[in-house]
Enzyme design. Structure first.
Site, PDB file in Angstrom:
ATOM      1  N   ARG A 168       0.819  -1.229   0.000  1.00  0.00           N
ATOM      2  CA  ARG A 168       0.000   0.000   0.000  1.00  0.00           C
ATOM      3  C   ARG A 168       0.849   1.273   0.000  1.00  0.00           C
ATOM      4  O   ARG A 168       0.395   2.341   0.424  1.00  0.00           O
ATOM      5  CB  ARG A 168      -0.959   0.046   1.189  1.00  0.00           C
ATOM      6  CG  ARG A 168      -1.936  -1.099   1.209  1.00  0.00           C
ATOM      7  CD  ARG A 168      -3.144  -0.776   2.056  1.00  0.00           C
ATOM      8  NE  ARG A 168      -4.057  -1.896   2.071  1.00  0.00           N
ATOM      9  CZ  ARG A 168      -4.016  -2.876   2.973  1.00  0.00           C
ATOM     10  NH1 ARG A 168      -3.124  -2.854   3.939  1.00  0.00           N
ATOM     11  NH2 ARG A 168      -4.875  -3.854   2.904  1.00  0.00           N
ATOM     12  N   LYS A 205       3.526  11.658 -10.720  1.00  0.00           N
ATOM     13  CA  LYS A 205       2.689  10.867 -11.625  1.00  0.00           C
ATOM     14  C   LYS A 205       3.412   9.561 -11.905  1.00  0.00           C
ATOM     15  O   LYS A 205       4.556   9.567 -12.358  1.00  0.00           O
ATOM     16  CB  LYS A 205       2.471  11.598 -12.953  1.00  0.00           C
ATOM     17  CG  LYS A 205       1.331  12.584 -12.919  1.00  0.00           C
ATOM     18  CD  LYS A 205       1.014  13.059 -14.332  1.00  0.00           C
ATOM     19  CE  LYS A 205      -0.102  14.074 -14.338  1.00  0.00           C
ATOM     20  NZ  LYS A 205      -0.314  14.637 -15.686  1.00  0.00           N
ATOM     21  N   GLU A 241      10.827  19.440 -23.619  1.00  0.00           N
ATOM     22  CA  GLU A 241      10.104  19.697 -22.361  1.00  0.00           C
ATOM     23  C   GLU A 241      10.663  20.927 -21.632  1.00  0.00           C
ATOM     24  O   GLU A 241       9.931  21.640 -20.952  1.00  0.00           O
ATOM     25  CB  GLU A 241      10.165  18.475 -21.433  1.00  0.00           C
ATOM     26  CG  GLU A 241       9.514  17.211 -21.991  1.00  0.00           C
ATOM     27  CD  GLU A 241       7.997  17.129 -21.792  1.00  0.00           C
ATOM     28  OE1 GLU A 241       7.402  18.097 -21.274  1.00  0.00           O
ATOM     29  OE2 GLU A 241       7.413  16.091 -22.169  1.00  0.00           O
ATOM     30  N   LYS A 261       7.941  23.304 -12.525  1.00  0.00           N
ATOM     31  CA  LYS A 261       7.085  22.132 -12.337  1.00  0.00           C
ATOM     32  C   LYS A 261       6.645  22.044 -10.876  1.00  0.00           C
ATOM     33  O   LYS A 261       5.479  21.784 -10.580  1.00  0.00           O
ATOM     34  CB  LYS A 261       7.829  20.857 -12.764  1.00  0.00           C
ATOM     35  CG  LYS A 261       6.980  19.631 -12.487  1.00  0.00           C
ATOM     36  CD  LYS A 261       6.955  18.643 -13.593  1.00  0.00           C
ATOM     37  CE  LYS A 261       5.834  17.633 -13.349  1.00  0.00           C
ATOM     38  NZ  LYS A 261       5.867  16.497 -14.238  1.00  0.00           N
ATOM     39  N   GLU A 317      -3.999  17.378 -10.666  1.00  0.00           N
ATOM     40  CA  GLU A 317      -4.467  17.845 -11.971  1.00  0.00           C
ATOM     41  C   GLU A 317      -5.977  18.081 -12.032  1.00  0.00           C
ATOM     42  O   GLU A 317      -6.672  17.526 -12.873  1.00  0.00           O
ATOM     43  CB  GLU A 317      -4.023  16.870 -13.065  1.00  0.00           C
ATOM     44  CG  GLU A 317      -4.031  17.534 -14.442  1.00  0.00           C
ATOM     45  CD  GLU A 317      -3.264  16.726 -15.502  1.00  0.00           C
ATOM     46  OE1 GLU A 317      -2.172  16.224 -15.200  1.00  0.00           O
ATOM     47  OE2 GLU A 317      -3.775  16.638 -16.608  1.00  0.00           O
ATOM     48  N   ARG A 340      -2.433  22.142 -13.368  1.00  0.00           N
ATOM     49  CA  ARG A 340      -1.392  21.175 -13.757  1.00  0.00           C
ATOM     50  C   ARG A 340      -1.494  20.820 -15.242  1.00  0.00           C
ATOM     51  O   ARG A 340      -0.505  20.445 -15.867  1.00  0.00           O
ATOM     52  CB  ARG A 340      -1.466  19.921 -12.878  1.00  0.00           C
ATOM     53  CG  ARG A 340      -0.313  18.965 -13.160  1.00  0.00           C
ATOM     54  CD  ARG A 340      -0.110  17.926 -12.088  1.00  0.00           C
ATOM     55  NE  ARG A 340       1.007  17.061 -12.439  1.00  0.00           N
ATOM     56  CZ  ARG A 340       1.634  16.250 -11.630  1.00  0.00           C
ATOM     57  NH1 ARG A 340       1.255  16.164 -10.368  1.00  0.00           N
ATOM     58  NH2 ARG A 340       2.642  15.511 -12.031  1.00  0.00           N
ATOM     59  N   ASN A 344       0.786  20.205 -19.949  1.00  0.00           N
ATOM     60  CA  ASN A 344       0.514  19.440 -21.166  1.00  0.00           C
ATOM     61  C   ASN A 344       0.533  20.314 -22.413  1.00  0.00           C
ATOM     62  O   ASN A 344       0.030  19.900 -23.459  1.00  0.00           O
ATOM     63  CB  ASN A 344      -0.825  18.716 -21.055  1.00  0.00           C
ATOM     64  CG  ASN A 344      -0.772  17.675 -19.961  1.00  0.00           C
ATOM     65  OD1 ASN A 344       0.216  16.986 -19.823  1.00  0.00           O
ATOM     66  ND2 ASN A 344      -1.820  17.603 -19.166  1.00  0.00           N
ATOM     67  N   HIS A 392       0.986  18.728 -25.756  1.00  0.00           N
ATOM     68  CA  HIS A 392       0.800  17.284 -25.599  1.00  0.00           C
ATOM     69  C   HIS A 392      -0.436  16.733 -26.313  1.00  0.00           C
ATOM     70  O   HIS A 392      -0.470  15.551 -26.621  1.00  0.00           O
ATOM     71  CB  HIS A 392       0.755  16.910 -24.113  1.00  0.00           C
ATOM     72  CG  HIS A 392       2.117  16.899 -23.463  1.00  0.00           C
ATOM     73  ND1 HIS A 392       2.901  18.020 -23.366  1.00  0.00           N
ATOM     74  CD2 HIS A 392       2.835  15.897 -22.903  1.00  0.00           C
ATOM     75  CE1 HIS A 392       4.035  17.709 -22.753  1.00  0.00           C
ATOM     76  NE2 HIS A 392       4.018  16.425 -22.470  1.00  0.00           N
ATOM     77  N   HIS A 431       0.326  13.585 -28.455  1.00  0.00           N
ATOM     78  CA  HIS A 431      -0.221  12.246 -28.233  1.00  0.00           C
ATOM     79  C   HIS A 431      -0.816  11.683 -29.517  1.00  0.00           C
ATOM     80  O   HIS A 431      -0.680  10.488 -29.803  1.00  0.00           O
ATOM     81  CB  HIS A 431      -1.260  12.267 -27.110  1.00  0.00           C
ATOM     82  CG  HIS A 431      -0.633  12.460 -25.759  1.00  0.00           C
ATOM     83  ND1 HIS A 431      -1.286  13.049 -24.701  1.00  0.00           N
ATOM     84  CD2 HIS A 431       0.606  12.155 -25.304  1.00  0.00           C
ATOM     85  CE1 HIS A 431      -0.472  13.097 -23.652  1.00  0.00           C
ATOM     86  NE2 HIS A 431       0.684  12.564 -24.002  1.00  0.00           N
ATOM     87  N   HIS A 443       8.951  11.075 -27.697  1.00  0.00           N
ATOM     88  CA  HIS A 443       7.941  11.872 -26.990  1.00  0.00           C
ATOM     89  C   HIS A 443       8.296  13.367 -26.981  1.00  0.00           C
ATOM     90  O   HIS A 443       7.477  14.218 -27.329  1.00  0.00           O
ATOM     91  CB  HIS A 443       7.757  11.351 -25.563  1.00  0.00           C
ATOM     92  CG  HIS A 443       6.811  12.189 -24.749  1.00  0.00           C
ATOM     93  ND1 HIS A 443       5.449  12.197 -24.964  1.00  0.00           N
ATOM     94  CD2 HIS A 443       7.027  13.077 -23.752  1.00  0.00           C
ATOM     95  CE1 HIS A 443       4.873  13.040 -24.130  1.00  0.00           C
ATOM     96  NE2 HIS A 443       5.810  13.594 -23.376  1.00  0.00           N
TER      97      HIS A 443
END
Ligand code: GLY
Length: 368
Positions: free
Chosen positions: A122, A144, A186, A228, A238, A242, A246, A249, A253, A267
C-alpha cells in the site's frame, strides 16, 4: 554547481537535488531516508551498463548495500508483465514499508517503479534517479506514476510522490544528441507555458547547453524543476492548472499514436512539434500575435529540432484521422477535447473552446 529545489507538499514534501557528480554521492544523499543501510534499485540494461556501478559505489561509500533488478529498455517495459515482475521481486527482496526503492533510468523506469512503489504494501517510499533530460525536468518530479494499457499510454497509475529526486547532470553526457534534444522539448515547454524570460534565456543559451555547457545545463534543469514544482504544488492531482504542463501534448499524443510510439517520433520531439502547433493555433484564433509561433519555429530551427509534421519520417494519417486520435487523449472530459493555448510566450491557458476547423487548418499548414 549544486542546486536544490524543494517541492513543498506538506507531509509529502521532498527535495530535487540537481548538479553534476551526484551518483558518487548518492549514498550520503539517500542515507537520511533509510532505517537500515539497504536499498532495492530497479533499472534497465542500457542505463545499468552506463551508470549502475557508479550508483553502487556511491551507495557503498556510505555503507549502503543494494540489490538491483535490470529490465529490458523501451516503452514496452511499462506494462502489466513488468509491473508484476518488479513488485514480486521487491517482495522477494523483503522490501518493507519503511525501506526505499530506487528508480534509476528515464521516464519508463521512473513511471513503472513509482507505480510499483505506490502499490507495494500500500505504498513504500522511492527515490528517483532520472538519467534522461526528459525525466530530470518532467517525469521524475510531481508524483505521476503509471504503466500503459494496450488501450493507451499511462492509463493505469497513481499519484505517488518520490521521497527524493537526484538529477545528476553529468549523466546527460551519455545521451545521444537526439535524446538530449527530445528532452529539451520539455525544457522549452516551461518557458513557453509560463516564463517568457526563461524562453528568452533559452534562445540565447540553449545552443551552448546542447553542446555540453554544464553550468547552463544545471540552470536549465533547475528552472524547469522550479516551474514544475510550483505548478504541482498548486494542483497536485491535476484538477486545473497542472494541465498547463501538457502544452503541446494534445498534438503530441495524436502524433505518437499515429507513429505507433516508435522511433519515428520520440515523446519530446512530439512535444516540441506540438508546442509549435499550439502557438500556430493560438495565432490563428487571434489569441497571440503571429510573431510568437514564428519565434517558436525559429528556435526549433536554431536547435536543429523537428518542427513540422513533414519532419516526421514516413506517412501520417490525414488531418481528420489525427484529430480523431486527439479525441483519444485521456485529458478528454465529457467528450470535450481540452487544448492548452497561449495568449503569448509564457502565457498559456487551458480551454475547450476550439473550433474543429481551426485545428484541421493548423495541421494542414504544418504538413508543408
Ligand atoms: N508531465 C505532466 C505532469 O506531470 O503533469
Amino acid at each position: 554547481m549544486r542546486e536544490t529545489v524543494h517541492v513543498p507538499l506538506g507531509d509529502r514534501a521532498y527535495d530535487v537535488v540537481i548538479g553534476p557528480g551526484l551518483l558518487p554521492e548518492a549514498g550520503a544523499l539517500i542515507a537520511p531516508l533509510l532505517p537500515r543501510p539497504r536499498v532495492a534499485v530497479v533499472t534497465e540494461t542500457r542505463v545499468a551498463e552506463a551508470h549502475l556501478e557508479a550508483l553502487r559505489a556511491g551507495l557503498a561509500a556510505a555503507g549502503i548495500e543494494m540489490e538491483a533488478l535490470v529490465l529490458p529498455p523501451g516503452e514496452a517495459t511499462k506494462g502489466w508483465p513488468h509491473l508484476q515482475e518488479v513488485v514480486e521481486w521487491l517482495l522477494a527482496q523483503k522490501i518493507e514499508r519503511q525501506d526505499v526503492v530506487v528508480a534509476l533510468g528515464g521516464g519508463v523506469i521512473g513511471d513503472l517503479v513509482g507505480f510499483a512503489a505506490a502499490v507495494l504494501r500500500r505504498g513504500v517510499r522511492y527515490v528517483q534517479v532520472p538519467t534522461s533530460l526528459l525525466a530530470q525536468v518532467d517525469s521524475s518530479v510531481g508524483g505521476k506514476t503509471a504503466i500503459n494499457s494496450p488501450r493507451g499510454k499511462n492509463l493505469i497509475g497513481a499519484f505517488h510522490q518520490p521521497a527524493l529526486v537526484l538529477a545528476d547532470t553529468s549523466v546527460l553526457d551519455t545521451l545521444t544528441r537526439r535524446d538530449f534534444l527530445a528532452g529539451y522539448g520539455e525544457v522549452m515547454k516551461y518557458g513557453l507555458l509560463g516564463d517568457a524570460s526563461f524562453f528568452e534565456w533559452l534562445e540565447v543559451n540553449a545552443p551552448a547547453m546542447a553542446e555540453g555547457d554544464m553550468a547552463l545545463r544545471v540552470a536549465a534543469v533547475k528552472r524547469s524543476v522550479e516551474m514544475k514544482a510550483e505548478i504541482v504544488t498548486r494542483d497536485e492531482t491535476e484538477q486545473g492548472d497542472r494541465a498547463l504542463l501538457n502544452l503541446g501534448h494534445t498534438f503530441c499524443h495524436a502524433l505518437e499514436a499515429a507513429t505507433g510510439y516508435s522511433d519515428r517520433l520520440l515523446h519530446g520531439e512530439g512535444v516540441a512539434i506540438g508546442c509549435g502547433l499550439a502557438f500556430s493555433l493560438s495565432a490563428r484564433l487571434g489569441l497571440c500575435p503571429q510573431e510568437d509561433p514564428s519565434r517558436v519555429f525559429a528556435h526549433l530551427d536554431a536547435m536543429g529540432m523537428k518542427r513540422d509534421l513533414s519532419d516526421i519520417p514516413g506517412d501520417l494519417p490525414d488531418d481528420a484521422a489525427l484529430l480523431d486520435l486527439m479525441g483519444q487523449d485521456k485529458k478528454v472530459v465529457a467528450g470535450t477535447l481540452n487544448f492548452i493555448l497561449a495568449r503569448g510566450i509564457g502565457a498559456a491557458f487551458v480551454t475547450s473552446d476550439v473550433p474543429r476547423d481551426a485545428v484541421l487548418d493548423c495541421l494542414n499548414d504544418a504538413r508543408t
